[in-house]
Design a protein around this motif. Structure first.
Motif, PDB file in Angstrom:
ATOM      1  N   GLU A   1      15.766  31.731  37.721  1.00  0.00           N
ATOM      2  CA  GLU A   1      14.790  31.228  38.353  1.00  0.00           C
ATOM      3  C   GLU A   1      15.207  29.499  38.721  1.00  0.00           C
ATOM      4  O   GLU A   1      14.990  29.033  39.858  1.00  0.00           O
ATOM      5  CB  GLU A   1      13.480  30.660  37.348  1.00  0.00           C
ATOM      6  N   ASN A   2      16.009  28.664  37.977  1.00  0.00           N
ATOM      7  CA  ASN A   2      16.695  27.618  38.246  1.00  0.00           C
ATOM      8  C   ASN A   2      17.517  27.801  39.385  1.00  0.00           C
ATOM      9  O   ASN A   2      17.369  26.941  40.301  1.00  0.00           O
ATOM     10  CB  ASN A   2      17.408  26.953  37.143  1.00  0.00           C
ATOM     11  N   GLU A   3      18.234  28.606  39.645  1.00  0.00           N
ATOM     12  CA  GLU A   3      19.007  28.778  40.798  1.00  0.00           C
ATOM     13  C   GLU A   3      18.302  29.120  41.974  1.00  0.00           C
ATOM     14  O   GLU A   3      18.776  28.561  43.081  1.00  0.00           O
ATOM     15  CB  GLU A   3      20.024  30.260  40.650  1.00  0.00           C
ATOM     16  N   LEU A   4      17.421  29.815  42.162  1.00  0.00           N
ATOM     17  CA  LEU A   4      16.524  30.192  43.215  1.00  0.00           C
ATOM     18  C   LEU A   4      15.845  28.752  43.746  1.00  0.00           C
ATOM     19  O   LEU A   4      15.694  28.579  44.671  1.00  0.00           O
ATOM     20  CB  LEU A   4      15.278  31.061  42.722  1.00  0.00           C
ATOM     21  N   LEU A   5      15.159  28.038  42.697  1.00  0.00           N
ATOM     22  CA  LEU A   5      14.963  26.747  42.842  1.00  0.00           C
ATOM     23  C   LEU A   5      15.637  25.863  43.638  1.00  0.00           C
ATOM     24  O   LEU A   5      15.444  25.214  44.524  1.00  0.00           O
ATOM     25  CB  LEU A   5      14.125  26.115  41.688  1.00  0.00           C
ATOM     26  N   ALA A   6      16.960  25.650  43.224  1.00  0.00           N
ATOM     27  CA  ALA A   6      18.062  24.845  43.515  1.00  0.00           C
ATOM     28  C   ALA A   6      18.191  25.282  45.199  1.00  0.00           C
ATOM     29  O   ALA A   6      18.529  24.279  45.778  1.00  0.00           O
ATOM     30  CB  ALA A   6      19.401  24.998  42.728  1.00  0.00           C
ATOM     31  N   VAL A   7      18.190  26.466  45.413  1.00  0.00           N
ATOM     32  CA  VAL A   7      18.684  26.990  46.866  1.00  0.00           C
ATOM     33  C   VAL A   7      17.501  26.950  47.726  1.00  0.00           C
ATOM     34  O   VAL A   7      17.497  26.539  48.921  1.00  0.00           O
ATOM     35  CB  VAL A   7      19.136  28.427  46.814  1.00  0.00           C
ATOM     36  N   LEU A   8      16.080  27.180  47.013  1.00  0.00           N
ATOM     37  CA  LEU A   8      15.022  27.418  47.987  1.00  0.00           C
ATOM     38  C   LEU A   8      14.064  26.137  48.180  1.00  0.00           C
ATOM     39  O   LEU A   8      13.171  26.101  48.982  1.00  0.00           O
ATOM     40  CB  LEU A   8      14.356  28.636  47.676  1.00  0.00           C
ATOM     41  N   SER A   9      14.265  25.269  47.288  1.00  0.00           N
ATOM     42  CA  SER A   9      13.535  24.006  47.350  1.00  0.00           C
ATOM     43  C   SER A   9      13.559  23.326  48.511  1.00  0.00           C
ATOM     44  O   SER A   9      12.453  22.446  48.761  1.00  0.00           O
ATOM     45  CB  SER A   9      13.742  23.108  45.946  1.00  0.00           C
ATOM     46  N   SER A  10      14.551  23.376  49.108  1.00  0.00           N
ATOM     47  CA  SER A  10      14.438  22.608  50.396  1.00  0.00           C
ATOM     48  C   SER A  10      14.032  23.264  51.650  1.00  0.00           C
ATOM     49  O   SER A  10      13.871  22.755  52.893  1.00  0.00           O
ATOM     50  CB  SER A  10      16.076  22.059  50.693  1.00  0.00           C
ATOM     51  N   GLN A  11      13.568  24.468  51.467  1.00  0.00           N
ATOM     52  CA  GLN A  11      13.294  25.078  52.725  1.00  0.00           C
ATOM     53  C   GLN A  11      11.557  25.089  52.877  1.00  0.00           C
ATOM     54  O   GLN A  11      10.919  24.965  52.074  1.00  0.00           O
ATOM     55  CB  GLN A  11      13.650  26.780  52.683  1.00  0.00           C
ATOM     56  N   GLU A  12      11.081  24.992  54.279  1.00  0.00           N
ATOM     57  CA  GLU A  12       9.836  24.887  54.258  1.00  0.00           C
ATOM     58  C   GLU A  12       9.152  25.929  54.057  1.00  0.00           C
ATOM     59  O   GLU A  12       7.981  25.947  53.524  1.00  0.00           O
ATOM     60  CB  GLU A  12       9.696  24.703  55.898  1.00  0.00           C
ATOM     61  N   LYS A  13       9.426  27.382  54.362  1.00  0.00           N
ATOM     62  CA  LYS A  13       8.890  28.675  53.896  1.00  0.00           C
ATOM     63  C   LYS A  13       9.912  29.361  53.123  1.00  0.00           C
ATOM     64  O   LYS A  13      10.615  30.162  53.830  1.00  0.00           O
ATOM     65  CB  LYS A  13       8.458  29.364  55.254  1.00  0.00           C
ATOM     66  N   PRO A  14      10.063  29.160  51.831  1.00  0.00           N
ATOM     67  CA  PRO A  14      11.145  29.861  51.053  1.00  0.00           C
ATOM     68  C   PRO A  14      10.823  31.393  50.871  1.00  0.00           C
ATOM     69  O   PRO A  14       9.371  31.776  50.794  1.00  0.00           O
ATOM     70  CB  PRO A  14      11.062  29.265  49.557  1.00  0.00           C
ATOM     71  N   THR A  15      11.713  32.168  51.239  1.00  0.00           N
ATOM     72  CA  THR A  15      11.704  33.777  51.514  1.00  0.00           C
ATOM     73  C   THR A  15      12.594  34.425  50.448  1.00  0.00           C
ATOM     74  O   THR A  15      13.896  34.004  50.652  1.00  0.00           O
ATOM     75  CB  THR A  15      11.294  34.266  52.720  1.00  0.00           C
ATOM     76  N   ILE A  16      12.168  35.445  49.674  1.00  0.00           N
ATOM     77  CA  ILE A  16      13.190  36.006  48.951  1.00  0.00           C
ATOM     78  C   ILE A  16      12.954  37.532  49.606  1.00  0.00           C
ATOM     79  O   ILE A  16      11.997  38.082  49.460  1.00  0.00           O
ATOM     80  CB  ILE A  16      13.035  36.209  47.541  1.00  0.00           C
TER      81      ILE A  16
END
Length: 72
Positions: free
Chosen positions: A24-39
């Motif tokens: 979860e922390n790794e995903l937050l670090a990578v995706l937090s700056s994206q406007e529409k974070p998608t996995i």
């Protein structure tokens, strides 16, 4: 961004192996700056559904969109 779960229950963000406890922390670090974070979630066939749901729960908590990739 792709999250993969292998049959030995190892997790990968794109090609980088990450521990389940820090996923979860790794995903937050990578995706937090994206406007529409998608996995894009990819799980091998033998992975228990609980492990897939765990990633979906992380995405839901953090308002990430999830695309479940399956083989036809």
């Amino acid at each position: 961004m792709a999250v993969s779960i292998k049959k030995d229950l190892t997790y990968y963000i794109d090609q980088k192996r990450v521990g389940e406890s820090v996923l979860e922390n790794e995903l937050l670090a990578v995706l937090s700056s994206q406007e529409k974070p998608t996995i894009v979630l990819r799980a091998e066939k033998s992975v228990p559904v609980e492990n897939v749901v765990k990633v979906m729960d992380i995405a839901n908590r953090n308002k990430f969109k999830v695309i479940l990739a399956v083989k036809p």
